[in-house]
Design a protein around this motif. Structure first.
Motif, mmCIF file in Angstrom:
data_model
loop_
_atom_site.group_PDB
_atom_site.id
_atom_site.type_symbol
_atom_site.label_atom_id
_atom_site.label_comp_id
_atom_site.label_asym_id
_atom_site.label_seq_id
_atom_site.Cartn_x
_atom_site.Cartn_y
_atom_site.Cartn_z
ATOM 1 N N ARG A 226 0.851 -1.150 0.065
ATOM 2 C CA ARG A 226 0.160 0.140 0.153
ATOM 3 C C ARG A 226 0.782 1.256 -0.032
ATOM 4 N NH1 ARG A 226 -2.716 -2.646 4.051
ATOM 5 N NH2 ARG A 226 -4.344 -3.862 3.363
ATOM 6 N N CYS A 227 1.864 1.237 0.870
ATOM 7 C CA CYS A 227 2.533 2.524 1.037
ATOM 8 C C CYS A 227 3.531 2.725 -0.344
ATOM 9 C CB CYS A 227 3.681 2.421 2.058
ATOM 10 S SG CYS A 227 2.786 2.489 3.669
ATOM 11 N N LEU A 229 2.713 1.646 -3.320
ATOM 12 C CA LEU A 229 1.852 2.281 -4.651
ATOM 13 C C LEU A 229 1.530 3.809 -4.127
ATOM 14 C CD1 LEU A 229 -0.264 -1.047 -4.800
ATOM 15 C CD2 LEU A 229 1.508 -0.169 -6.363
ATOM 16 N N ARG A 230 1.274 3.947 -2.874
ATOM 17 C CA ARG A 230 0.568 5.343 -2.717
ATOM 18 C C ARG A 230 1.764 6.296 -3.189
ATOM 19 N NH1 ARG A 230 -0.803 5.122 2.766
ATOM 20 N NH2 ARG A 230 -2.105 3.432 2.338
ATOM 21 N N SER A 231 3.043 6.135 -2.991
ATOM 22 C CA SER A 231 4.139 6.901 -3.180
ATOM 23 C C SER A 231 4.606 6.850 -4.788
ATOM 24 C CB SER A 231 5.046 7.014 -2.148
ATOM 25 O OG SER A 231 5.614 5.779 -1.737
ATOM 26 N N LEU A 258 -5.200 -3.889 -5.584
ATOM 27 C CA LEU A 258 -4.376 -2.560 -4.907
ATOM 28 C C LEU A 258 -3.950 -1.646 -6.185
ATOM 29 C CD1 LEU A 258 -2.620 -3.694 -1.737
ATOM 30 C CD2 LEU A 258 -4.786 -2.236 -1.817
ATOM 31 N N ILE A 259 -3.149 -2.496 -7.143
ATOM 32 C CA ILE A 259 -2.652 -1.831 -8.208
ATOM 33 C C ILE A 259 -3.674 -1.413 -9.209
ATOM 34 C CG2 ILE A 259 -1.294 -2.072 -10.426
ATOM 35 C CD1 ILE A 259 0.319 -4.196 -9.011
ATOM 36 N N ARG A 260 -4.738 -1.950 -9.368
ATOM 37 C CA ARG A 260 -5.701 -1.616 -10.259
ATOM 38 C C ARG A 260 -6.614 -0.403 -9.745
ATOM 39 N NH1 ARG A 260 -7.161 -7.315 -10.539
ATOM 40 N NH2 ARG A 260 -6.286 -7.921 -12.383
ATOM 41 N N LYS A 261 -6.828 -0.508 -8.187
ATOM 42 C CA LYS A 261 -7.539 0.690 -7.402
ATOM 43 C C LYS A 261 -6.443 1.839 -7.558
ATOM 44 C CE LYS A 261 -8.588 1.666 -2.922
ATOM 45 N NZ LYS A 261 -8.149 1.085 -1.716
ATOM 46 N N GLU A 262 -5.362 1.787 -7.330
ATOM 47 C CA GLU A 262 -4.473 2.898 -7.355
ATOM 48 C C GLU A 262 -4.397 3.713 -8.850
ATOM 49 O OE1 GLU A 262 -2.863 5.417 -4.686
ATOM 50 O OE2 GLU A 262 -3.742 3.417 -4.012
ATOM 51 N N PHE A 263 -3.995 2.566 -9.933
ATOM 52 C CA PHE A 263 -3.695 3.049 -11.124
ATOM 53 C C PHE A 263 -4.722 2.701 -12.343
ATOM 54 C CE2 PHE A 263 0.025 2.486 -8.651
ATOM 55 C CZ PHE A 263 0.667 3.843 -8.998
ATOM 56 N N SER A 264 -6.038 2.740 -11.952
ATOM 57 C CA SER A 264 -6.886 2.005 -12.888
ATOM 58 C C SER A 264 -6.988 2.222 -14.407
ATOM 59 C CB SER A 264 -8.404 2.516 -12.532
ATOM 60 O OG SER A 264 -8.503 4.049 -12.570
#
Ligand code: GLN
Length: 292
Positions: A226-227, A229-231, A258-264
């Motif tokens: 999570r961390c 991907l967020r940064s 998580l990747i899909r959510k952050e970089f859909s």
């Protein structure tokens, strides 16, 4: 009476078996003590052991069998991708599965970045440095940076880079913090991904001796993904970015989500890849940068 090599090894394997440990540990220890390859050790099994070597072997076999101290920490090294790396209790012992992550970094780069010569690479949580150093040695034109939060781990990684002649830039700090705003084409990480629950169930050789800082990924094991991907946007300056994560066998779906959510709307390719044991082990992704 002095023991011959095969007698000592026979004792070791039955003692280890009695304690439900890997029976080959005696051989690994003796190879290291006598500075012999496996072939050379096995070729002269009738050679007598010096009493001090026999005592050394018995002490370590017992310590491994009874207490579970990992043999790699006893001999101070572990193999990875055909090379020997120094390891200490400050770093995780490199796992064979991680060799596949390294291999995939090469394979995905060849497939998705065929024209890119000087891939700029960042390894987050480098530990003993196995990933960064192997990538630098296997791809001499890549520009490799490695980060770890532990100064003790970085000291081991630096020693490994020098011993193996690898050019890697090392930075101390938390995840992407020390490389913020630097552009990378490939971000690779084998972060701590064990959940609190799994931690309690780990084998004693891992739980009692390997650094928890390198193992534990928070309550559900996913904190570090999570961390990172967020940064990720802070190092995502090129048109495309290759992301390569090692994951726990049960985390394929959650980490790719998580990747899909952050970089859909930025995903060019995304795959959960299995290791040789047939377990989900790596999540690989190619992302496109948003220009707005
Ligand atoms: N990158 C190192 C390895 O793959 C360390 C990983 C870790 O400490 N989580 O072995």
């Amino acid at each position: 009476m002095t023991l011959k090599r095969f007698e000592a090894l026979r004792w070791a394997s039955s003692f280890l078996k009695e304690h439900h440990r890997d029976e080959n540990i005696g051989e690994i220890l003796l190879e290291s003590r006598l500075h012999l390859s496996r072939t050379d050790l096995l070729a002269d099994l009738k050679e007598p052991l010096f009493p001090q070597d026999e005592e050394w072997l018995k002490k370590r076999v017992s310590e491994h069998a009874i207490k579970g101290i990992p043999v790699q920490y006893m001999i101070g090294q572990a193999p990875f991708y055909g090379r020997n790396f120094k390891v200490t209790p400050d770093v995780l012992i490199p796992r064979q599965e991680t060799e596949e992550l390294v291999y995939r970094c090469g394979a995905w780069t060849a497939r998705f970045f065929p024209d890119r010569k000087n891939m700029s690479v960042c390894d987050i949580g480098t530990g003993s440095g196995v990933i960064a150093i192997t990538l630098a040695l296997e791809h001499p034109d890549w520009d490799v940076t490695a980060v770890d939060i532990s100064p003790q781990a970085l000291a081991v990684a630096k020693e490994n880079a020098v011993a193996l002649g690898a050019k890697v830039r090392f930075k101390q700090g938390n995840l992407l913090d020390p490389v913020k705003n630097q552009p990378f084409d490939l971000l690779v990480s084998n972060p701590p991904y064990i959940s609190q629950q799994e931690m309690n169930e780990l084998n004693d050789t891992v739980k009692n001796y390997e650094p928890h800082l390198a193992l534990l990924g928070g309550r559900d094991g996913l904190d570090l993904y999570r961390c990172i991907l967020r940064s990720l946007p802070s190092i995502f300056k090129a048109d495309r970015l290759l992301l390569a994560f090692e994951i726990g066998a049960s985390q394929g779906k959650t980490v790719s989500n998580l990747i899909r959510k952050e970089f859909s709307d930025q995903i060019e390719a995304l795959a959960v890849e299995q290791d040789l044991a047939g377990l989900d082990r790596d999540v690989m992704a190619v992302l496109r940068r948003n220009n707005f």
